[in-house]
Design a protein around this motif. Structure first.
Motif, short mmCIF file in Angstrom:
data_model
loop_
_atom_site.label_atom_id
_atom_site.label_comp_id
_atom_site.label_asym_id
_atom_site.label_seq_id
_atom_site.Cartn_x
_atom_site.Cartn_y
_atom_site.Cartn_z
N TYR A 250 -42.01 -56.00 12.05
CA TYR A 250 -42.09 -55.91 10.60
C TYR A 250 -40.77 -56.32 9.94
N PHE A 251 -39.67 -56.12 10.68
CA PHE A 251 -38.35 -56.38 10.11
C PHE A 251 -37.50 -57.09 11.15
N PRO A 252 -36.38 -57.67 10.71
CA PRO A 252 -35.45 -58.22 11.71
C PRO A 252 -34.98 -57.09 12.61
N ALA A 253 -34.54 -57.45 13.85
CA ALA A 253 -34.10 -56.43 14.82
C ALA A 253 -33.15 -55.45 14.14
N SER A 254 -33.41 -54.16 14.28
CA SER A 254 -32.58 -53.17 13.60
C SER A 254 -31.81 -52.36 14.64
N SER A 255 -31.03 -51.41 14.15
CA SER A 255 -30.01 -50.82 15.02
C SER A 255 -30.25 -49.34 15.31
N SER A 256 -31.30 -49.02 16.06
CA SER A 256 -31.45 -47.62 16.45
C SER A 256 -30.98 -47.41 17.89
N SER A 257 -30.20 -48.38 18.41
CA SER A 257 -29.69 -48.26 19.77
C SER A 257 -28.71 -47.10 19.89
N LEU A 258 -28.87 -46.32 20.95
CA LEU A 258 -27.96 -45.20 21.18
C LEU A 258 -26.71 -45.67 21.92
N ILE A 259 -26.83 -46.80 22.62
CA ILE A 259 -25.68 -47.37 23.33
C ILE A 259 -25.31 -48.66 22.58
N GLU A 260 -24.03 -48.96 22.53
CA GLU A 260 -23.62 -50.17 21.80
C GLU A 260 -24.14 -51.43 22.51
N GLN A 261 -24.76 -52.30 21.74
CA GLN A 261 -25.32 -53.53 22.32
C GLN A 261 -24.23 -54.58 22.49
N ASP A 262 -24.18 -55.22 23.66
CA ASP A 262 -23.19 -56.26 23.91
C ASP A 262 -23.73 -57.58 23.37
#
Ligand code: UDP
Length: 488
Positions: A250-262
């Protein structure tokens, strides 16, 4: 998030509040926050009650309100790295959060001047919340973050009975036999679902019963993918069902990651030829042992293709991170292979260089792969993963099941089948067909909610196709859900 605000500003404001309560694990937090964003764009005010453990970062979601509650998980968190009974923590959380959740919910309902609360939406695994909602005379809608197929399998499997326990023991001679109660699965798949049949029986029974007692169920799937199971499900679960997935599109990739994305790997991917990279990731929970880890490394090394491998710290039992890699592995691989702690997975799958996804088949990962048209190699570890893997390999035929676990020769053969063979080409064709079907669902919402797009604009969106004109199934389901919630 800018996109979100645009969407929200043109939607009809409902001036109603919805309270959401996710289970505090990555594969459950992601879809719940995505759902929060979707409902926010439809004019609802959203409050998220959440455990302190794995707390989402509120600054990524300024349009939502967050209320942390005590979960008492610190008392058992030390067991987490070694306890392989996935049901233990879910059952623990149901007990440890019930009072704090009740108090928080009561407080929110009593707040003066706030919009009226229409309903609470809680993760299906938080089954105790049904009784809390009933006491407060508040409708509870369930978010089930797994597939319809998984639910039907959980219903059919006799976890409690003697046969159930038998399935879960290591009866190697029967491993290839189909399970009579759910013949898509083999005995060996059942043995993977849990190491604790009694605990799994408790969890599944409570969860399924409280789903049936709820006011409705939201699924992160789409009708076209699981059409035949949808029919069975509406018979077995006689409450309204809303299949409005895949949420992440529905939306561009969002940031609910619990670990920092490389994110550095995206520029590395840019340098690789189209469909050449093997992407390997086993999600946020699955663990493998040292020798399995080494077999994965040898398999990736021997195949000679570029690879991107996510090794989450703690994924290898007894290791911090990469200590158990074969000697000089990184030097030998040079720029051909990259290992990271956590990736921006949706963007990796969407990248033209990605050729296949070697996955544990968590439901989010499976759905993300389907949406981006990436065929899979399936290495399920626990829970719903073996069920999802069977659907991928035996029903939808868009992946290869690594039947014999992590073993280098089998790994090489599976990668070859998907990346180089005619069979892989056929899988790719099949999965692109799903991709098109999915598009009919999610794209429709974005376009219609914006209300500012003409047909010309839609053509510019690569994932919008003619089936948009028919009206997407997920969009209709979302509209039904919005109407339903507004009627409370
Ligand atoms: N994920 C990610 N980066 C990674 C690995 C996974 O962002 O390196 C995301 C992935 O996109 C998915 C979620 O984490 O949304 C994992 O959920 P899934 O249901 O696939 O598996 P689980 O972690 O629950 O086993």
């Amino acid at each position: 998030m800018q996109n979100m605000e645009t969407l929200g500003s043109v939607s009809t404001l409902q001036s109603r509040r919805i309270i959401l309560f996710p289970l505090p694990f990555q594969g459950h937090i992601n879809p719940m926050l995505q759902l929060a964003n979707i409902l926010h764009t439809r004019g609802f005010k959203i409050t998220i009650i959440h455990a302190e453990y794995n707390s989402p970062n509120p600054s990524n979601y300024p349009h939502l309100t967050f209320k942390p509650i005590k979960d008492h998980l610190s008392k058992v968190a030390h067991e987490y790295p070694t306890n392989r009974d996935g049901t233990y923590f879910v059952r623990y959380l149901n007990k440890s959060c019930v009072d704090t959740f009740t108090d928080c919910l009561a407080g929110l309902l009593a707040e003066p001047g706030e919009e009226r609360v229409a309903c609470v939406i809680t993760d299906a695994c938080f089954y105790v919340t049904q009784a809390v909602a009933d006491d407060m005379k508040l409708p509870r809608i369930v978010l089930r973050t797994s597939s319809l197929g998984c639910n039907l399998a959980y219903e059919a499997l006799p976890f409690y009975s003697k046969t159930g326990s038998f399935y879960l023991t290591k009866q190697v001679d029967r491993f290839e036999v189909l399970v009579p109660e759910y013949p898509l699965l083999k005995f060996k798949d059942i043995a993977k679902i849990t190491i604790n049949p009694q605990g799994m029986g408790d969890l599944a029974t409570n969860m399924l019963n409280q789903m049936k007692a709820s006011s409705g169920i939201i699924w992160n799937t789409f009708k076209e993918l699981e059409e035949s199971d949808l029919e069975t499900l509406s018979r077995d679960f006689p409450v309204p069902s809303f299949t409005l997935g895949p949420f992440h599109k529905y939306f561009p990739a969002s940031s609910s990651s619990l670990i920092e994305q490389d994110r550095t790997i995206l520029s590395w991917l840019d340098k690789q030829p189209p469909k050449s990279v093997v992407y390997a990731s086993f999600g946020s929970v699955a663990q493998i042992n040292e020798s399995e880890f080494q077999e994965v490394a040898h398999g990736l090394a021997n195949i000679g293709l570029p690879f991107l491998w996510v090794v989450r710290p703690g994924m290898v039992v007894g290791s911090e991170w990469l200590e158990s890699l074969p000697e000089n592995f990184l030097e030998r691989m040079g720029d051909r292979g990259r290992i990271v702690k956590w990736s921006p997975q949706q963007e990796v799958l969407d990248h033209p260089a990605t050729g296949c996804f070697w996955t544990h088949n968590g439901w989010n990962s499976t759905l993300e792969s389907i949406c981006e048209g990436v065929p899979m190699i399936c290495s399920p570890c626990l829970g719903d993963q073996p069920i999802n893997a069977r659907y991928v390999s035996d029903v939808w035929k868009i992946g290869v099941f690594l039947e014999d676990g992590f073993e280098r020769v089998g790994i090489e053969m599976a990668i070859k089948r998907v990346m180089m063979g005619k069979e892989g080409g056929e899988m790719r064709k099949r999965i692109s067909c799903f991709k098109e079907k999915k598009v009919a669902s999610a794209a429709y919402l974005v376009a219609t909610t914006r209300g500012v797009l003409g047909l010309g604009d839609l053509v510019l969106q690569p994932w919008v196709n003619l089936s948009l004109a028919e009206g997407g199934s997920s969009c209709r389901s979302l509209n039904n859900l919005v109407d339903y919630i507004s009627s409370f």
